[in-house]
Write a protein that holds these residues in place. Sequence first.
Motif, PDB file in Angstrom:
ATOM      1  N   LYS A  31       0.388  85.378  25.108  1.00  0.00           N
ATOM      2  CA  LYS A  31      -0.319  86.381  24.416  1.00  0.00           C
ATOM      3  C   LYS A  31      -1.495  86.005  23.826  1.00  0.00           C
ATOM      4  CE  LYS A  31       3.927  87.859  22.842  1.00  0.00           C
ATOM      5  NZ  LYS A  31       5.002  88.080  21.453  1.00  0.00           N
ATOM      6  N   THR A  53      -7.146  85.443  11.955  1.00  0.00           N
ATOM      7  CA  THR A  53      -6.186  86.422  12.428  1.00  0.00           C
ATOM      8  C   THR A  53      -6.490  86.613  13.845  1.00  0.00           C
ATOM      9  OG1 THR A  53      -6.784  87.784  10.395  1.00  0.00           O
ATOM     10  CG2 THR A  53      -6.024  89.073  12.283  1.00  0.00           C
ATOM     11  N   GLY A  55      -5.008  88.800  16.905  1.00  0.00           N
ATOM     12  CA  GLY A  55      -4.156  90.228  17.168  1.00  0.00           C
ATOM     13  C   GLY A  55      -3.205  90.275  16.092  1.00  0.00           C
ATOM     14  N   SER A  56      -2.012  90.229  16.058  1.00  0.00           N
ATOM     15  CA  SER A  56      -1.220  90.632  14.792  1.00  0.00           C
ATOM     16  C   SER A  56      -0.656  89.302  13.974  1.00  0.00           C
ATOM     17  CB  SER A  56       0.056  91.212  15.041  1.00  0.00           C
ATOM     18  OG  SER A  56       0.854  90.496  16.015  1.00  0.00           O
ATOM     19  N   LYS A  57      -1.155  88.263  14.354  1.00  0.00           N
ATOM     20  CA  LYS A  57      -0.847  86.857  13.485  1.00  0.00           C
ATOM     21  C   LYS A  57      -1.820  86.656  12.917  1.00  0.00           C
ATOM     22  CE  LYS A  57       0.578  82.048  14.463  1.00  0.00           C
ATOM     23  NZ  LYS A  57       0.839  82.024  12.862  1.00  0.00           N
TER      24      LYS A  57
END
Length: 127
Positions: A31, A53, A55-57
């Motif tokens: 991912k 940052t 993606g969403s992490k």
Amino acid sequence: MSFTGKYELQSQENFEPFMKAIGLPEDQIQKGKDLKSVSEIVQDGKKFKITVTTGSKVMKNEFTIGEESEMELPNGEKVKAVVQMEGNNKLVTELKGMKSVTELNGDTITHTLTRGDLTFKRVSKRV
């Protein structure tokens, strides 16, 4: 020279083998390998706040040069480390058997993690 700014990932070398070596699960590696990553650095004298940052992490680390701080590794593990500054453009620390070097040259930051004979290198440009 101030590190303050937003930097967008331009290239990375050895992402998959390095993340495997530090124990990141295969699905997270797959991912994360193609996601755009933005690093935001705020420097106030010897104090640093770094937010990465991907993606969403979101990974946040705060530290003061020369003082022990708790740092988050890419696999989510938290470790104690002391960051030192070499010259006015290089941050160096040891994290759980890895050497981390972050070097600022103009608008480009090169972050290199080394563990044994494996090196992971990220190059980001100021946006």
